[in-house]
Design an enzyme around this catalytic site. Structure first.
Site, PDB file in Angstrom:
ATOM      1  N   TYR A 126       0.861  -1.314   0.109  1.00  0.00           N
ATOM      2  CA  TYR A 126      -0.009  -0.079  -0.020  1.00  0.00           C
ATOM      3  C   TYR A 126       0.797   1.217  -0.056  1.00  0.00           C
ATOM      4  CZ  TYR A 126      -3.809  -3.247   0.418  1.00  0.00           C
ATOM      5  OH  TYR A 126      -4.662  -4.343   0.151  1.00  0.00           O
ATOM      6  N   TYR A 147     -12.332  -6.690   7.106  1.00  0.00           N
ATOM      7  CA  TYR A 147     -11.279  -6.664   6.297  1.00  0.00           C
ATOM      8  C   TYR A 147     -10.594  -8.222   6.463  1.00  0.00           C
ATOM      9  CZ  TYR A 147      -6.537  -6.783   4.430  1.00  0.00           C
ATOM     10  OH  TYR A 147      -5.455  -6.990   3.697  1.00  0.00           O
ATOM     11  N   ASP A 172     -12.575 -14.565  11.967  1.00  0.00           N
ATOM     12  CA  ASP A 172     -11.157 -14.192  11.517  1.00  0.00           C
ATOM     13  C   ASP A 172     -10.622 -13.529  12.780  1.00  0.00           C
ATOM     14  OD1 ASP A 172      -8.971 -13.019  10.783  1.00  0.00           O
ATOM     15  OD2 ASP A 172     -10.163 -12.223   8.975  1.00  0.00           O
ATOM     16  N   LYS A 175      -0.799 -13.957  11.857  1.00  0.00           N
ATOM     17  CA  LYS A 175      -0.052 -12.853  12.491  1.00  0.00           C
ATOM     18  C   LYS A 175       0.717 -13.331  13.731  1.00  0.00           C
ATOM     19  CE  LYS A 175      -2.812  -9.145  10.465  1.00  0.00           C
ATOM     20  NZ  LYS A 175      -2.039  -8.294   9.938  1.00  0.00           N
TER      21      LYS A 175
HETATM   22  N1  PLP Z   1      -7.791 -10.951   8.561  1.00  0.00           N
HETATM   23  C1  PLP Z   1      -7.535  -9.612   9.023  1.00  0.00           C
HETATM   24  C2  PLP Z   1      -8.517  -9.607  10.294  1.00  0.00           C
HETATM   25  C3  PLP Z   1      -6.204  -9.084   8.893  1.00  0.00           C
HETATM   26  O1  PLP Z   1      -6.065  -8.011   9.860  1.00  0.00           O
HETATM   27  C4  PLP Z   1      -5.314  -9.537   8.051  1.00  0.00           C
HETATM   28  C5  PLP Z   1      -4.358  -8.667   7.905  1.00  0.00           C
HETATM   29  O2  PLP Z   1      -4.110  -7.518   8.227  1.00  0.00           O
HETATM   30  C6  PLP Z   1      -5.667 -10.751   7.091  1.00  0.00           C
HETATM   31  C7  PLP Z   1      -6.618 -11.251   7.406  1.00  0.00           C
HETATM   32  C8  PLP Z   1      -4.606 -10.922   6.175  1.00  0.00           C
HETATM   33  O3  PLP Z   1      -3.453 -11.617   6.596  1.00  0.00           O
HETATM   34  P1  PLP Z   1      -2.303 -11.512   5.868  1.00  0.00           P
HETATM   35  O4  PLP Z   1      -1.870 -10.165   5.239  1.00  0.00           O
HETATM   36  O5  PLP Z   1      -1.149 -12.247   6.782  1.00  0.00           O
HETATM   37  O6  PLP Z   1      -2.449 -12.193   4.497  1.00  0.00           O
END
Ligand code: PLP
Length: 428
Positions: free
Chosen positions: A15, A143, A248, A277
Protein backbone atom coordinates in the site's frame (compact mmCIF):
# COMPACT_ATOMS: atom_id res chain seq x y z
CA UNK A 1 22.82 3.48 -6.21
CA UNK A 2 22.39 3.39 -2.43
CA UNK A 3 20.31 0.58 -0.92
CA UNK A 4 17.43 3.01 -0.29
CA UNK A 5 17.61 4.34 -3.86
CA UNK A 6 17.53 0.76 -5.18
CA UNK A 7 14.57 0.02 -2.90
CA UNK A 8 12.67 3.09 -4.08
CA UNK A 9 13.32 2.22 -7.72
CA UNK A 10 12.89 -1.58 -7.75
CA UNK A 11 10.84 -2.87 -4.81
CA UNK A 12 7.13 -2.85 -4.06
CA UNK A 13 6.03 -2.02 -0.53
CA UNK A 14 2.53 -2.71 0.77
CA UNK A 15 0.00 0.00 0.00
CA UNK A 16 2.77 2.40 -1.01
CA UNK A 17 2.82 4.51 -4.16
CA UNK A 18 5.78 3.48 -6.36
CA UNK A 19 5.60 6.81 -8.18
CA UNK A 20 5.77 8.78 -4.90
CA UNK A 21 7.51 6.43 -2.47
CA UNK A 22 7.79 8.86 0.49
CA UNK A 23 10.05 8.34 3.49
CA UNK A 24 11.52 4.88 4.02
CA UNK A 25 13.58 3.56 6.92
CA UNK A 26 16.27 0.92 6.41
CA UNK A 27 15.96 -1.37 9.44
CA UNK A 28 18.95 -3.53 10.24
CA UNK A 29 18.01 -4.93 13.64
CA UNK A 30 14.92 -5.60 15.72
CA UNK A 31 15.00 -6.58 19.36
CA UNK A 32 12.28 -6.39 22.00
CA UNK A 33 10.13 -3.36 21.19
CA UNK A 34 12.98 -1.62 19.34
CA UNK A 35 13.73 -1.29 15.64
CA UNK A 36 17.21 -0.01 14.75
CA UNK A 37 17.98 1.83 11.53
CA UNK A 38 21.21 1.46 9.53
CA UNK A 39 22.40 4.78 11.00
CA UNK A 40 21.72 3.63 14.57
CA UNK A 41 18.46 5.58 15.05
CA UNK A 42 16.06 3.55 17.23
CA UNK A 43 12.26 3.51 17.15
CA UNK A 44 9.69 1.66 19.24
CA UNK A 45 7.62 -0.66 17.05
CA UNK A 46 4.23 0.55 18.29
CA UNK A 47 2.55 -1.51 15.56
CA UNK A 48 4.08 -4.85 16.68
CA UNK A 49 4.87 -5.00 12.94
CA UNK A 50 1.15 -5.21 12.12
CA UNK A 51 -0.10 -7.12 15.19
CA UNK A 52 2.55 -9.86 15.09
CA UNK A 53 5.40 -9.24 17.56
CA UNK A 54 3.43 -9.73 20.78
CA UNK A 55 6.48 -10.88 22.80
CA UNK A 56 8.77 -8.31 21.18
CA UNK A 57 11.14 -8.93 18.30
CA UNK A 58 13.82 -11.61 18.30
CA UNK A 59 12.56 -13.25 21.48
CA UNK A 60 15.25 -15.71 22.61
CA UNK A 61 12.76 -18.52 23.29
CA UNK A 62 11.46 -18.27 19.73
CA UNK A 63 14.76 -17.70 17.93
CA UNK A 64 16.41 -20.61 19.75
CA UNK A 65 13.50 -22.94 18.91
CA UNK A 66 13.79 -21.87 15.27
CA UNK A 67 17.58 -22.23 15.26
CA UNK A 68 17.32 -25.71 16.72
CA UNK A 69 14.76 -26.66 14.07
CA UNK A 70 16.83 -25.06 11.31
CA UNK A 71 19.74 -27.30 12.27
CA UNK A 72 17.53 -30.37 12.16
CA UNK A 73 15.02 -29.95 9.32
CA UNK A 74 14.09 -26.57 7.78
CA UNK A 75 11.38 -28.05 5.61
CA UNK A 76 9.74 -31.22 4.46
CA UNK A 77 6.54 -31.70 2.49
CA UNK A 78 3.41 -32.32 4.57
CA UNK A 79 1.63 -34.61 2.12
CA UNK A 80 2.09 -38.13 3.50
CA UNK A 81 4.74 -36.94 5.99
CA UNK A 82 4.41 -35.34 9.38
CA UNK A 83 6.78 -33.98 12.02
CA UNK A 84 6.99 -33.16 15.71
CA UNK A 85 6.77 -29.33 15.43
CA UNK A 86 3.45 -29.62 13.55
CA UNK A 87 2.10 -32.13 16.06
CA UNK A 88 3.25 -30.12 19.09
CA UNK A 89 1.79 -26.89 17.72
CA UNK A 90 -1.48 -28.68 16.97
CA UNK A 91 -1.54 -29.99 20.54
CA UNK A 92 -1.06 -26.50 21.95
CA UNK A 93 -3.74 -25.00 19.72
CA UNK A 94 -6.30 -27.65 20.54
CA UNK A 95 -5.57 -27.17 24.26
CA UNK A 96 -6.08 -23.41 24.15
CA UNK A 97 -9.10 -23.30 21.81
CA UNK A 98 -12.73 -23.92 22.82
CA UNK A 99 -13.75 -27.58 22.82
CA UNK A 100 -14.76 -28.81 19.38
CA UNK A 101 -12.38 -26.64 17.38
CA UNK A 102 -9.89 -29.39 16.93
CA UNK A 103 -8.81 -29.91 13.31
CA UNK A 104 -5.98 -27.63 12.23
CA UNK A 105 -5.03 -26.80 8.63
CA UNK A 106 -1.70 -24.96 8.49
CA UNK A 107 -1.11 -22.34 5.82
CA UNK A 108 1.30 -19.57 4.94
CA UNK A 109 -0.49 -16.28 5.57
CA UNK A 110 -3.66 -14.79 6.96
CA UNK A 111 -5.25 -14.25 3.55
CA UNK A 112 -4.66 -17.88 2.64
CA UNK A 113 -6.13 -18.98 5.94
CA UNK A 114 -9.29 -17.02 5.01
CA UNK A 115 -9.35 -18.63 1.53
CA UNK A 116 -9.06 -22.03 3.18
CA UNK A 117 -11.90 -21.25 5.61
CA UNK A 118 -14.20 -20.11 2.78
CA UNK A 119 -13.40 -23.21 0.74
CA UNK A 120 -13.98 -25.45 3.76
CA UNK A 121 -17.42 -23.93 4.27
CA UNK A 122 -18.43 -24.52 0.65
CA UNK A 123 -17.03 -28.04 0.63
CA UNK A 124 -18.81 -28.82 3.90
CA UNK A 125 -22.19 -27.90 2.42
CA UNK A 126 -21.47 -29.70 -0.85
CA UNK A 127 -20.63 -32.80 1.17
CA UNK A 128 -24.16 -32.59 2.60
CA UNK A 129 -25.76 -32.20 -0.81
CA UNK A 130 -26.36 -28.46 -0.39
CA UNK A 131 -24.73 -27.37 -3.62
CA UNK A 132 -26.43 -23.97 -3.67
CA UNK A 133 -24.69 -22.76 -0.54
CA UNK A 134 -21.77 -20.96 -2.13
CA UNK A 135 -22.23 -17.33 -1.05
CA UNK A 136 -20.98 -15.57 2.05
CA UNK A 137 -22.43 -13.11 4.50
CA UNK A 138 -20.21 -10.58 6.19
CA UNK A 139 -20.19 -7.23 7.95
CA UNK A 140 -19.58 -3.92 6.23
CA UNK A 141 -16.22 -2.42 7.05
CA UNK A 142 -14.53 -5.77 7.59
CA UNK A 143 -11.10 -6.73 6.32
CA UNK A 144 -10.05 -10.32 5.61
CA UNK A 145 -7.03 -10.08 3.34
CA UNK A 146 -5.89 -9.30 -0.16
CA UNK A 147 -6.47 -12.51 -2.13
CA UNK A 148 -9.47 -12.79 -4.45
CA UNK A 149 -12.13 -14.48 -2.33
CA UNK A 150 -10.89 -12.73 0.81
CA UNK A 151 -11.24 -9.41 -1.02
CA UNK A 152 -14.82 -10.29 -1.94
CA UNK A 153 -15.76 -10.43 1.76
CA UNK A 154 -14.08 -7.11 2.49
CA UNK A 155 -16.31 -4.08 2.12
CA UNK A 156 -16.49 -3.37 -1.64
CA UNK A 157 -17.98 0.07 -1.10
CA UNK A 158 -16.09 1.61 1.79
CA UNK A 159 -13.20 -0.83 1.96
CA UNK A 160 -9.74 -1.09 0.48
CA UNK A 161 -10.71 -3.24 -2.49
CA UNK A 162 -13.40 -1.11 -4.10
CA UNK A 163 -11.12 -0.72 -7.13
CA UNK A 164 -11.69 -4.40 -7.95
CA UNK A 165 -15.45 -4.25 -7.50
CA UNK A 166 -16.43 -5.51 -10.96
CA UNK A 167 -13.96 -8.38 -10.77
CA UNK A 168 -15.01 -9.68 -7.35
CA UNK A 169 -17.73 -12.22 -6.64
CA UNK A 170 -20.75 -10.54 -5.05
CA UNK A 171 -21.34 -11.37 -1.40
CA UNK A 172 -23.96 -10.39 1.17
CA UNK A 173 -23.19 -7.48 3.49
CA UNK A 174 -24.97 -6.48 6.67
CA UNK A 175 -24.37 -3.15 8.40
CA UNK A 176 -21.66 -2.90 11.01
CA UNK A 177 -22.98 -3.84 14.50
CA UNK A 178 -24.11 -0.45 15.79
CA UNK A 179 -23.61 -1.03 19.52
CA UNK A 180 -20.06 -0.29 20.66
CA UNK A 181 -18.05 -2.51 23.00
CA UNK A 182 -18.94 -1.62 26.58
CA UNK A 183 -22.17 0.20 25.69
CA UNK A 184 -25.50 -1.06 27.09
CA UNK A 185 -26.98 -3.82 24.94
CA UNK A 186 -30.53 -3.18 23.73
CA UNK A 187 -32.55 -6.41 23.39
CA UNK A 188 -34.57 -5.02 20.47
CA UNK A 189 -33.05 -6.42 17.21
CA UNK A 190 -33.99 -3.22 15.42
CA UNK A 191 -31.69 -1.34 17.78
CA UNK A 192 -28.94 -3.89 18.41
CA UNK A 193 -28.22 -4.42 14.72
CA UNK A 194 -29.23 -8.09 14.49
CA UNK A 195 -32.37 -7.39 12.44
CA UNK A 196 -30.56 -6.97 9.08
CA UNK A 197 -28.74 -10.27 9.56
CA UNK A 198 -31.98 -12.01 10.51
CA UNK A 199 -33.62 -10.64 7.37
CA UNK A 200 -30.70 -11.57 5.12
CA UNK A 201 -30.58 -15.14 6.40
CA UNK A 202 -34.35 -15.53 6.14
CA UNK A 203 -34.29 -14.35 2.52
CA UNK A 204 -30.97 -15.75 1.26
CA UNK A 205 -29.86 -18.35 3.82
CA UNK A 206 -30.30 -21.16 1.27
CA UNK A 207 -27.53 -19.59 -0.84
CA UNK A 208 -25.16 -18.72 2.01
CA UNK A 209 -22.41 -21.08 3.13
CA UNK A 210 -21.06 -19.04 6.02
CA UNK A 211 -20.98 -15.77 7.86
CA UNK A 212 -17.39 -14.54 8.11
CA UNK A 213 -16.41 -11.71 10.45
CA UNK A 214 -13.75 -10.31 12.71
CA UNK A 215 -15.11 -10.87 16.22
CA UNK A 216 -15.40 -7.75 18.42
CA UNK A 217 -12.66 -5.73 16.65
CA UNK A 218 -12.86 -4.68 13.02
CA UNK A 219 -9.19 -3.92 12.40
CA UNK A 220 -8.01 -2.51 9.09
CA UNK A 221 -11.61 -1.53 8.27
CA UNK A 222 -11.66 1.16 10.96
CA UNK A 223 -10.39 -0.13 14.31
CA UNK A 224 -14.00 -0.38 15.47
CA UNK A 225 -14.85 -2.27 18.69
CA UNK A 226 -18.38 -3.67 18.79
CA UNK A 227 -20.55 -5.41 21.34
CA UNK A 228 -19.81 -9.14 21.89
CA UNK A 229 -23.52 -9.78 22.37
CA UNK A 230 -23.97 -9.19 18.61
CA UNK A 231 -21.79 -12.24 18.01
CA UNK A 232 -23.94 -14.41 20.23
CA UNK A 233 -27.08 -13.32 18.40
CA UNK A 234 -25.42 -13.81 15.01
CA UNK A 235 -24.26 -17.30 15.99
CA UNK A 236 -27.80 -18.31 16.96
CA UNK A 237 -29.27 -16.90 13.73
CA UNK A 238 -26.69 -18.75 11.63
CA UNK A 239 -27.42 -22.02 13.39
CA UNK A 240 -31.12 -21.58 12.68
CA UNK A 241 -30.38 -21.15 8.95
CA UNK A 242 -27.74 -23.85 8.53
CA UNK A 243 -25.08 -21.22 7.89
CA UNK A 244 -21.58 -21.83 9.23
CA UNK A 245 -19.75 -19.18 11.24
CA UNK A 246 -16.14 -18.25 10.46
CA UNK A 247 -14.27 -16.04 12.91
CA UNK A 248 -11.26 -14.23 11.52
CA UNK A 249 -9.00 -13.81 14.56
CA UNK A 250 -5.91 -13.20 12.47
CA UNK A 251 -5.40 -9.79 14.07
CA UNK A 252 -7.18 -10.26 17.39
CA UNK A 253 -5.99 -13.73 18.39
CA UNK A 254 -3.44 -14.50 21.10
CA UNK A 255 -4.26 -12.00 23.81
CA UNK A 256 -4.42 -8.71 21.93
CA UNK A 257 -7.92 -7.71 23.13
CA UNK A 258 -7.37 -8.74 26.75
CA UNK A 259 -8.77 -12.25 26.27
CA UNK A 260 -6.83 -15.04 24.59
CA UNK A 261 -9.21 -14.71 21.64
CA UNK A 262 -11.66 -11.88 20.91
CA UNK A 263 -14.46 -14.47 20.72
CA UNK A 264 -13.87 -15.17 24.43
CA UNK A 265 -15.51 -11.81 25.19
CA UNK A 266 -18.71 -13.42 23.88
CA UNK A 267 -18.02 -16.89 25.25
CA UNK A 268 -18.76 -18.56 21.92
CA UNK A 269 -16.82 -20.42 19.24
CA UNK A 270 -17.20 -20.55 15.45
CA UNK A 271 -17.30 -23.57 13.14
CA UNK A 272 -14.08 -22.40 11.52
CA UNK A 273 -11.41 -20.12 12.97
CA UNK A 274 -8.67 -18.22 11.10
CA UNK A 275 -5.42 -17.52 12.94
CA UNK A 276 -2.20 -15.86 11.78
CA UNK A 277 0.01 -12.87 12.56
CA UNK A 278 0.94 -13.39 16.27
CA UNK A 279 0.85 -17.18 15.86
CA UNK A 280 4.65 -17.14 15.53
CA UNK A 281 5.11 -14.02 17.66
CA UNK A 282 6.07 -12.17 14.49
CA UNK A 283 9.07 -14.34 13.68
CA UNK A 284 7.97 -15.96 10.42
CA UNK A 285 4.90 -15.91 8.19
CA UNK A 286 2.42 -18.57 9.21
CA UNK A 287 -1.29 -19.09 9.72
CA UNK A 288 -3.82 -21.75 10.54
CA UNK A 289 -7.47 -22.50 9.84
CA UNK A 290 -9.04 -24.55 12.60
CA UNK A 291 -12.31 -26.38 11.96
CA UNK A 292 -14.65 -28.28 14.24
CA UNK A 293 -14.55 -32.06 14.17
CA UNK A 294 -18.02 -31.91 12.55
CA UNK A 295 -16.82 -29.82 9.60
CA UNK A 296 -13.74 -31.98 9.11
CA UNK A 297 -15.62 -35.28 9.45
CA UNK A 298 -18.34 -34.17 7.02
CA UNK A 299 -15.74 -33.30 4.38
CA UNK A 300 -13.82 -36.49 5.10
CA UNK A 301 -16.88 -38.69 4.70
CA UNK A 302 -17.98 -37.03 1.44
CA UNK A 303 -17.45 -38.41 -2.07
CA UNK A 304 -14.50 -36.05 -2.57
CA UNK A 305 -13.03 -37.25 0.71
CA UNK A 306 -10.14 -34.84 0.78
CA UNK A 307 -10.26 -31.12 1.39
CA UNK A 308 -9.13 -29.55 -1.88
CA UNK A 309 -6.23 -27.39 -0.77
CA UNK A 310 -2.57 -28.12 -0.11
CA UNK A 311 0.11 -25.41 0.00
CA UNK A 312 3.68 -26.46 -0.84
CA UNK A 313 5.05 -25.03 2.40
CA UNK A 314 2.16 -26.31 4.50
CA UNK A 315 3.19 -26.82 8.14
CA UNK A 316 6.72 -25.56 7.53
CA UNK A 317 8.68 -26.96 10.50
CA UNK A 318 10.51 -23.67 11.20
CA UNK A 319 7.19 -21.84 11.41
CA UNK A 320 5.66 -24.59 13.55
CA UNK A 321 8.66 -24.42 15.91
CA UNK A 322 8.24 -20.64 16.17
CA UNK A 323 4.53 -21.12 16.82
CA UNK A 324 5.19 -23.69 19.57
CA UNK A 325 7.63 -21.34 21.29
CA UNK A 326 5.30 -18.35 20.99
CA UNK A 327 2.35 -20.28 22.38
CA UNK A 328 4.65 -21.60 25.11
CA UNK A 329 5.30 -18.00 26.17
CA UNK A 330 1.57 -17.32 26.22
CA UNK A 331 1.03 -20.43 28.36
CA UNK A 332 2.89 -18.76 31.23
CA UNK A 333 -0.12 -16.42 31.47
CA UNK A 334 2.03 -13.31 31.96
CA UNK A 335 0.39 -11.69 28.91
CA UNK A 336 -2.90 -11.13 30.72
CA UNK A 337 -1.50 -8.71 33.31
CA UNK A 338 0.72 -7.06 30.68
CA UNK A 339 -2.23 -6.40 28.36
CA UNK A 340 -4.40 -5.15 31.24
CA UNK A 341 -1.66 -2.72 32.29
CA UNK A 342 -1.19 -1.48 28.72
CA UNK A 343 -4.95 -0.94 28.43
CA UNK A 344 -5.10 1.05 31.66
CA UNK A 345 -2.12 3.22 30.76
CA UNK A 346 -3.35 3.88 27.22
CA UNK A 347 -6.81 4.83 28.55
CA UNK A 348 -5.21 7.42 30.83
CA UNK A 349 -2.58 8.77 28.44
CA UNK A 350 -4.69 8.93 25.26
CA UNK A 351 -7.65 10.59 27.01
CA UNK A 352 -6.29 14.16 26.56
CA UNK A 353 -6.54 13.68 22.77
CA UNK A 354 -10.34 13.82 23.14
CA UNK A 355 -10.08 17.59 23.58
CA UNK A 356 -8.03 18.16 20.44
CA UNK A 357 -9.74 19.67 17.41
CA UNK A 358 -10.24 17.12 14.63
CA UNK A 359 -10.43 14.15 17.00
CA UNK A 360 -13.63 12.13 16.56
CA UNK A 361 -13.03 9.46 19.20
CA UNK A 362 -10.45 7.86 21.46
CA UNK A 363 -10.85 4.20 22.35
CA UNK A 364 -8.84 1.41 23.89
CA UNK A 365 -9.46 -2.32 24.06
CA UNK A 366 -6.77 -4.55 25.51
CA UNK A 367 -3.43 -3.60 23.99
CA UNK A 368 -5.03 -1.62 21.15
CA UNK A 369 -5.22 2.16 21.40
CA UNK A 370 -6.94 4.32 18.79
CA UNK A 371 -7.27 8.04 18.17
CA UNK A 372 -9.87 8.40 15.43
CA UNK A 373 -9.69 11.67 13.52
CA UNK A 374 -12.51 13.30 11.58
CA UNK A 375 -10.42 13.27 8.37
CA UNK A 376 -7.88 10.85 6.86
CA UNK A 377 -4.35 11.01 8.23
CA UNK A 378 -1.39 11.01 5.85
CA UNK A 379 0.79 8.10 7.10
CA UNK A 380 3.94 9.68 5.68
CA UNK A 381 3.74 12.41 8.35
CA UNK A 382 4.18 9.72 11.02
CA UNK A 383 6.93 8.07 8.99
CA UNK A 384 8.85 11.35 8.82
CA UNK A 385 8.41 12.07 12.52
CA UNK A 386 9.41 8.58 13.69
CA UNK A 387 13.17 9.21 14.04
CA UNK A 388 12.50 12.30 16.21
CA UNK A 389 9.80 10.77 18.41
CA UNK A 390 11.50 7.39 18.51
CA UNK A 391 8.12 5.76 17.82
CA UNK A 392 7.12 3.84 14.72
CA UNK A 393 3.45 4.46 13.87
CA UNK A 394 1.59 3.80 10.64
CA UNK A 395 -1.77 5.59 10.73
CA UNK A 396 -4.41 4.21 8.43
CA UNK A 397 -7.43 6.05 7.02
CA UNK A 398 -8.71 8.24 9.89
CA UNK A 399 -7.03 6.28 12.66
CA UNK A 400 -3.82 6.88 14.56
CA UNK A 401 -3.43 3.62 16.41
CA UNK A 402 -0.96 1.46 18.27
CA UNK A 403 -0.89 -2.18 19.30
CA UNK A 404 2.54 -2.52 20.93
CA UNK A 405 4.30 -5.70 22.01
CA UNK A 406 2.92 -6.93 25.36
CA UNK A 407 6.43 -6.64 26.80
CA UNK A 408 6.61 -2.85 26.42
CA UNK A 409 7.61 -1.00 29.62
CA UNK A 410 5.45 1.83 31.04
CA UNK A 411 8.16 4.37 30.06
CA UNK A 412 8.27 3.08 26.50
CA UNK A 413 4.49 3.07 26.31
CA UNK A 414 4.39 6.70 27.45
CA UNK A 415 6.60 7.57 24.49
CA UNK A 416 4.13 5.81 22.20
CA UNK A 417 1.05 7.55 23.60
CA UNK A 418 2.82 10.95 23.54
CA UNK A 419 3.75 10.43 19.90
CA UNK A 420 0.14 9.49 19.08
CA UNK A 421 -1.33 12.53 20.86
CA UNK A 422 1.29 14.82 19.29
CA UNK A 423 0.52 13.42 15.86
CA UNK A 424 -3.21 13.91 16.41
CA UNK A 425 -2.51 17.50 17.50
CA UNK A 426 -0.27 18.10 14.50
CA UNK A 427 -2.58 16.81 11.81
CA UNK A 428 -5.79 18.20 13.30
N1 PLP B 1 -7.69 -10.93 8.34
C1 PLP B 1 -7.47 -9.89 9.17
C2 PLP B 1 -8.47 -9.58 10.23
C3 PLP B 1 -6.32 -9.12 9.03
O1 PLP B 1 -6.12 -8.07 9.85
C4 PLP B 1 -5.39 -9.46 8.02
C5 PLP B 1 -4.17 -8.66 7.81
O2 PLP B 1 -4.05 -7.53 8.22
C6 PLP B 1 -5.66 -10.56 7.19
C7 PLP B 1 -6.82 -11.28 7.38
C8 PLP B 1 -4.70 -10.96 6.10
O3 PLP B 1 -3.55 -11.50 6.65
P1 PLP B 1 -2.19 -11.52 5.78
O4 PLP B 1 -1.78 -10.12 5.60
O5 PLP B 1 -1.24 -12.33 6.63
O6 PLP B 1 -2.50 -12.20 4.49
Amino acid sequence: MTPLEFDARHLWHPYTNVAKPGPMHLITEAEGVWLTRDDGVRMIDAMSSWWCAIHGHRHPAITSAMAEQLGRMPHVMFGGLTHTPAIELGRKLVAMLPEGLDRTFYCDSGSVSVEVALKMAVQYHKARGRDGKVGFATIRGGYHGDTWKAMSVCDPVNGMHGLFRGALSIQHFVPRPPVAFGAPWPEDPAQNGLAPLAQLLAEQGEAIAALILEPVVQGAGGMYFYHPEWLRGARALCEAHDVLVIFDEIATGFGRTGEMFAMDHAGIAPDILCLGKALTGGHISFAATVATAEVARTIGESAAGVFMHGPTYMANPLACAAGCASLGLLETGAWRAQVAAIAQQMQAELAPARDLPGVADVRVLGAIGVIEMTAPVDPTIAHRLAPQTGVWLRPFARNIYAMPPFTITPQELSRVTSAMVALAGGVA
